[in-house]
Each structure stands twice: as structure tokens, then as C-alpha cells.
Scaffold this motif. Sequence first.
Motif, PDB file in Angstrom:
ATOM      1  N   VAL A 135       0.854  -1.188   0.000  1.00  0.00           N
ATOM      2  CA  VAL A 135       0.000   0.000   0.000  1.00  0.00           C
ATOM      3  C   VAL A 135       0.885   1.232   0.000  1.00  0.00           C
ATOM      4  CG1 VAL A 135      -1.816   1.267   1.198  1.00  0.00           C
ATOM      5  CG2 VAL A 135      -1.792  -1.224   1.286  1.00  0.00           C
ATOM      6  N   LEU A 136       0.622   2.140  -0.929  1.00  0.00           N
ATOM      7  CA  LEU A 136       1.329   3.425  -0.953  1.00  0.00           C
ATOM      8  C   LEU A 136       0.520   4.440  -0.159  1.00  0.00           C
ATOM      9  CD1 LEU A 136       2.521   3.738  -4.676  1.00  0.00           C
ATOM     10  CD2 LEU A 136       3.850   3.087  -2.672  1.00  0.00           C
ATOM     11  N   VAL A 137       1.163   5.036   0.837  1.00  0.00           N
ATOM     12  CA  VAL A 137       0.470   5.977   1.724  1.00  0.00           C
ATOM     13  C   VAL A 137       1.297   7.245   1.851  1.00  0.00           C
ATOM     14  CG1 VAL A 137      -0.624   6.314   3.973  1.00  0.00           C
ATOM     15  CG2 VAL A 137      -0.442   4.004   3.008  1.00  0.00           C
ATOM     16  N   ALA A 138       0.620   8.363   1.768  1.00  0.00           N
ATOM     17  CA  ALA A 138       1.244   9.667   2.013  1.00  0.00           C
ATOM     18  C   ALA A 138       0.757  10.187   3.357  1.00  0.00           C
ATOM     19  CB  ALA A 138       0.897  10.649   0.894  1.00  0.00           C
ATOM     20  N   LEU A 183       3.679   5.613 -11.975  1.00  0.00           N
ATOM     21  CA  LEU A 183       3.212   5.013 -10.732  1.00  0.00           C
ATOM     22  C   LEU A 183       1.998   4.150 -11.051  1.00  0.00           C
ATOM     23  CD1 LEU A 183       4.009   5.124  -7.741  1.00  0.00           C
ATOM     24  CD2 LEU A 183       2.256   6.871  -7.407  1.00  0.00           C
ATOM     25  N   THR A 184       2.057   2.897 -10.677  1.00  0.00           N
ATOM     26  CA  THR A 184       1.006   1.953 -11.065  1.00  0.00           C
ATOM     27  C   THR A 184       0.143   1.518  -9.885  1.00  0.00           C
ATOM     28  OG1 THR A 184       2.553   0.106 -10.790  1.00  0.00           O
ATOM     29  CG2 THR A 184       2.360   1.075 -12.996  1.00  0.00           C
ATOM     30  N   ASP A 185       0.162   2.273  -8.779  1.00  0.00           N
ATOM     31  CA  ASP A 185      -0.673   1.969  -7.624  1.00  0.00           C
ATOM     32  C   ASP A 185      -1.351   3.247  -7.155  1.00  0.00           C
ATOM     33  OD1 ASP A 185      -0.105  -0.925  -6.856  1.00  0.00           O
ATOM     34  OD2 ASP A 185       1.930  -0.117  -6.987  1.00  0.00           O
ATOM     35  N   PRO A 186      -2.595   3.156  -6.695  1.00  0.00           N
ATOM     36  CA  PRO A 186      -3.235   4.338  -6.110  1.00  0.00           C
ATOM     37  C   PRO A 186      -2.566   4.707  -4.793  1.00  0.00           C
ATOM     38  CG  PRO A 186      -4.602   2.401  -5.780  1.00  0.00           C
ATOM     39  CD  PRO A 186      -3.470   1.976  -6.680  1.00  0.00           C
ATOM     40  N   VAL A 187      -2.772   5.939  -4.372  1.00  0.00           N
ATOM     41  CA  VAL A 187      -2.105   6.454  -3.168  1.00  0.00           C
ATOM     42  C   VAL A 187      -3.159   6.840  -2.141  1.00  0.00           C
ATOM     43  CG1 VAL A 187      -0.618   8.273  -2.240  1.00  0.00           C
ATOM     44  CG2 VAL A 187      -0.130   7.284  -4.492  1.00  0.00           C
ATOM     45  N   LEU A 188      -2.960   6.392  -0.919  1.00  0.00           N
ATOM     46  CA  LEU A 188      -3.825   6.763   0.197  1.00  0.00           C
ATOM     47  C   LEU A 188      -3.213   7.971   0.900  1.00  0.00           C
ATOM     48  CD1 LEU A 188      -6.267   6.087   2.021  1.00  0.00           C
ATOM     49  CD2 LEU A 188      -4.734   4.613   3.349  1.00  0.00           C
ATOM     50  N   GLY A 214     -14.003  11.863  18.119  1.00  0.00           N
ATOM     51  CA  GLY A 214     -15.259  11.299  17.642  1.00  0.00           C
ATOM     52  C   GLY A 214     -15.777  11.937  16.373  1.00  0.00           C
ATOM     53  N   GLU A 215     -14.950  12.710  15.719  1.00  0.00           N
ATOM     54  CA  GLU A 215     -15.372  13.354  14.470  1.00  0.00           C
ATOM     55  C   GLU A 215     -14.885  12.524  13.278  1.00  0.00           C
ATOM     56  OE1 GLU A 215     -14.308  17.461  14.228  1.00  0.00           O
ATOM     57  OE2 GLU A 215     -14.545  17.777  16.392  1.00  0.00           O
ATOM     58  N   PRO A 216     -15.639  12.580  12.176  1.00  0.00           N
ATOM     59  CA  PRO A 216     -15.215  11.798  11.000  1.00  0.00           C
ATOM     60  C   PRO A 216     -13.924  12.348  10.402  1.00  0.00           C
ATOM     61  CG  PRO A 216     -17.090  13.215  10.450  1.00  0.00           C
ATOM     62  CD  PRO A 216     -16.909  13.304  11.934  1.00  0.00           C
ATOM     63  N   ALA A 217     -12.996  11.452  10.130  1.00  0.00           N
ATOM     64  CA  ALA A 217     -11.728  11.837   9.507  1.00  0.00           C
ATOM     65  C   ALA A 217     -11.782  11.479   8.023  1.00  0.00           C
ATOM     66  CB  ALA A 217     -10.562  11.119  10.179  1.00  0.00           C
ATOM     67  N   THR A 218     -11.211  12.333   7.210  1.00  0.00           N
ATOM     68  CA  THR A 218     -11.252  12.140   5.761  1.00  0.00           C
ATOM     69  C   THR A 218      -9.958  11.507   5.268  1.00  0.00           C
ATOM     70  OG1 THR A 218     -12.691  14.061   5.485  1.00  0.00           O
ATOM     71  CG2 THR A 218     -11.517  13.281   3.535  1.00  0.00           C
ATOM     72  N   LEU A 219     -10.114  10.399   4.574  1.00  0.00           N
ATOM     73  CA  LEU A 219      -8.998   9.756   3.893  1.00  0.00           C
ATOM     74  C   LEU A 219      -9.229   9.891   2.387  1.00  0.00           C
ATOM     75  CD1 LEU A 219      -8.494   6.468   5.947  1.00  0.00           C
ATOM     76  CD2 LEU A 219      -7.008   8.465   5.919  1.00  0.00           C
ATOM     77  N   GLU A 220      -8.185  10.236   1.687  1.00  0.00           N
ATOM     78  CA  GLU A 220      -8.303  10.455   0.246  1.00  0.00           C
ATOM     79  C   GLU A 220      -7.517   9.383  -0.510  1.00  0.00           C
ATOM     80  OE1 GLU A 220      -7.956  14.218  -2.842  1.00  0.00           O
ATOM     81  OE2 GLU A 220      -6.510  14.061  -1.199  1.00  0.00           O
ATOM     82  N   LEU A 257      -7.823  -1.244  -2.231  1.00  0.00           N
ATOM     83  CA  LEU A 257      -7.520  -0.182  -1.266  1.00  0.00           C
ATOM     84  C   LEU A 257      -8.787   0.345  -0.614  1.00  0.00           C
ATOM     85  CD1 LEU A 257      -5.326   1.479   0.033  1.00  0.00           C
ATOM     86  CD2 LEU A 257      -5.387   3.049  -1.907  1.00  0.00           C
ATOM     87  N   ASN A 258      -9.858   0.453  -1.392  1.00  0.00           N
ATOM     88  CA  ASN A 258     -11.140   0.890  -0.823  1.00  0.00           C
ATOM     89  C   ASN A 258     -11.633  -0.086   0.234  1.00  0.00           C
ATOM     90  OD1 ASN A 258     -12.567   3.342  -1.572  1.00  0.00           O
ATOM     91  ND2 ASN A 258     -12.303   2.675  -3.690  1.00  0.00           N
ATOM     92  N   ARG A 259     -11.533  -1.373  -0.071  1.00  0.00           N
ATOM     93  CA  ARG A 259     -11.982  -2.373   0.900  1.00  0.00           C
ATOM     94  C   ARG A 259     -11.139  -2.332   2.173  1.00  0.00           C
ATOM     95  NH1 ARG A 259     -12.541  -5.239  -3.972  1.00  0.00           N
ATOM     96  NH2 ARG A 259     -10.475  -6.199  -3.728  1.00  0.00           N
TER      97      ARG A 259
END
Length: 392
Positions: free
Chosen positions: A61-64, A99-104, A117-123, A140-142
Motif C-alpha cells: 500500500v502506498l500511503v502519504a 506510478l502503477t498503484d493508487p495512493v492513500l 469522535g469526528e469523522p476523519a477524511t482519507l483520500e 484499497l477501498n476495501r
Amino acid sequence: MSLDFFKAFRTVFAKEIVDALRDRRTLLRLMIPSVLMGPLMLVLMSSLAASLQDRAEQREVLVAGIGHAPTLRNYIERQTYTIKAAPADYEAQLRSGKLTDPVLVVPANFETLLAGGEPATLEIVSDSANQRAEAGMGALNRLVQGFGNERAGLLLAMRGLSAQQLRPLDVQERDLASVQARATRLTQMLPMFIMMAVLYGALTAALDSTAGERERGSLEPLLVNPAPHAAIVVGKWAAVLMAGLMVAVLSNLSFLPGQLLMRSDALAAMFQFGWGEALRFLLLQIPLGMGLSAVLMALAIRTKTFKEAQASTTLVITAVALTPMVAIVNPGGEASWHLWVPGLGQNLLMMQVLKGEALTLAKVLPTVISGAALTVAGLSFVSRSMRAAVAR
């Protein structure tokens, strides 16, 4: 038909076959690609499937910004994924295809929002034009959804509630497609290449037996013979059809040894193409070869040179190449009239063969009728043109 007709037919047919066999350079240009087409196509498709399978097995998994989310890191590693830092210019690399993988992408206040307790946004960043990166979006979505479900379950458990209360429905998916049908997602271009092989196999013979002979000055002497013009036309047409079907046979058979070169074990297990499938492919090509041979001769008979005849047949080549695109861009939207369109009907029926479905007479008959109609129309035009040439 009279005995003279059959005698003239055999003579013209044998002459055209001998002339075609003498041109060894043209034969090699037709035979070599037809023999190599199957192995090359299967190697390319299996290489793509193998690369996607290898990526799935690597579980990377590619993560920033993963440093901002230790809880997310813990969850991803517990799912046996390896976390890699995304490059700083990941957007540019995704656009360029490097780059051949999506990035989180994780925001800096991720843990603060979770604790409050607030919703956090992941892109999740990808590029729909980058097909390899787009292929990794689902996994990655799953993975992210799994993290969210786990967090929700923990919060409910802390309040003495069951996480099942948030999931009143248990939705299960059931795929009705057979193993062979699932393989056609990668092999759906195969019928088009088979049809193009038939077309190019008949093309050279059709042009040479009409415009080529006229350019060499051997057509007019042939027409002044007392032999029936219909026998001459049918003899030439039969030789052209034989050339197209010969290339079709080699193209179909090339997929049999080509399966031994497949790199993807999963695709090799799904792609079942044996002698039965090769025979059905060939039989489906006969009506198309009949019609195309007659149409190519009809277009070439009115020209004076071989090059002019080549230019006149461009429309036929384009039409045959584009007809299967109707089924590719509109999967599942087949209509009954599609079977009556030469090329499109054969494409649909060959796709059924690849899916392991049985062919019925009701589906095959329209392609036979349309091929026969094209043959009669084309040969009638060639015969009239030859009679007109003699009259002049």
C-alpha cells in the motif's frame, strides 16, 4: 450446371491456386503473422494477468502521511499489508503512468479527529486514465472500509452495544458467470484478430486475381475464352476464399500451442481453447470469408491498378475492424439484429464459444444468410463487370 461450367471452374480455380503458391514472399507475409498471432496474443494477455496477480500477492500500500495515523498503520499491518511511503510527486507520476498503484493520503489531524469522535477524511488518489493504478482502487477501498468498520465496532463495544446493530442486512454476492466467461474479460479482443486474419488472407488474392491481372494484361485474354463468365468468376472467388480460410485455419490453430506459453496460471485455467473451439471458430468464419471475398473482388474489378484496388478496399478493412467494437463498448447490450451484420454477428458468436455457451441454429443462421447475400451480390457485380469489359 453444364459440364463445361465445372471444367472451366476447375481450370480457373487450379490456375489461381498455383499463381498464389508461386508468390512465396506474399505467402510468407500472410503465414508468419497468422502462426505467431495466437502465441503473441496469449503471452501479452497472460503477462497482464500475471502482473496484476503478482501485485495482489505483494500486498503493498502506498500511503502519504502515514506518520499522522498510527492506528491506521496498525490496522493495515495486521491485514498483512506492507506500507510504503508515496513519492512526493505521486500526482505527476500517476498522470504519466510511472506510478502503477493508487495512493492513500492521510491528513495531519487524522488522529485528533478520531479521538474527538469526528469523522476523519482519507483520500484515495488515482488516475482513471492509468488503468494499472485504477485496478488497485477496489482493494484499497476495501482496506479503508475495513478500518472504518473496526473503529465503529470498537466504539459501540465501549458503549455496550453490538456492532451488528449497524448492519441489519448481510449482503452476499453470487457470480453466475462461468470460469470461461470470466476469462473473456481479457480475451474479448481475440475474435476481432481472427476476423482480420480472414480478411487479410483473402485481400491479396482478391486484388491479384482481378486488378492485378488487369494491370498485367492477363485478364482480358482470359475473358475472351469460350468458358462461361460465371465459371471464371466462381473459380476466382473459390481460390480467394481458400486463401482466406487457410490463414484462418493457421490463426485458429496457433492458439492451441500458444496456451503453453501463458504466464498466468489463473488465466490458463480459465482460458479453455481446444480443438472443438478452433473448429467452431473456423466454421463461423466461412460465411464471413465468403462474403468478404466477393465484396473485395467487386471493389477491385472496377479498378485499373493494384494500388488503386488497395485504396478502394480500405473501407471494407475499416468496417471489419470496427464492427466488433460495438460489442466491446456495449457489453451485454447485444440485439438480435447484430447477428445479421457481417463481422459483428461472427464476433458475438465467437464470444459465446469462448464463454463455453452452446451455439444454436437460430443464432448461426442469420450470419449464414447475410454472408450468402453478400456473396451473391458481390459475384453478380463481378460477373457483370467482366461482361462489360469484354463488350468494350
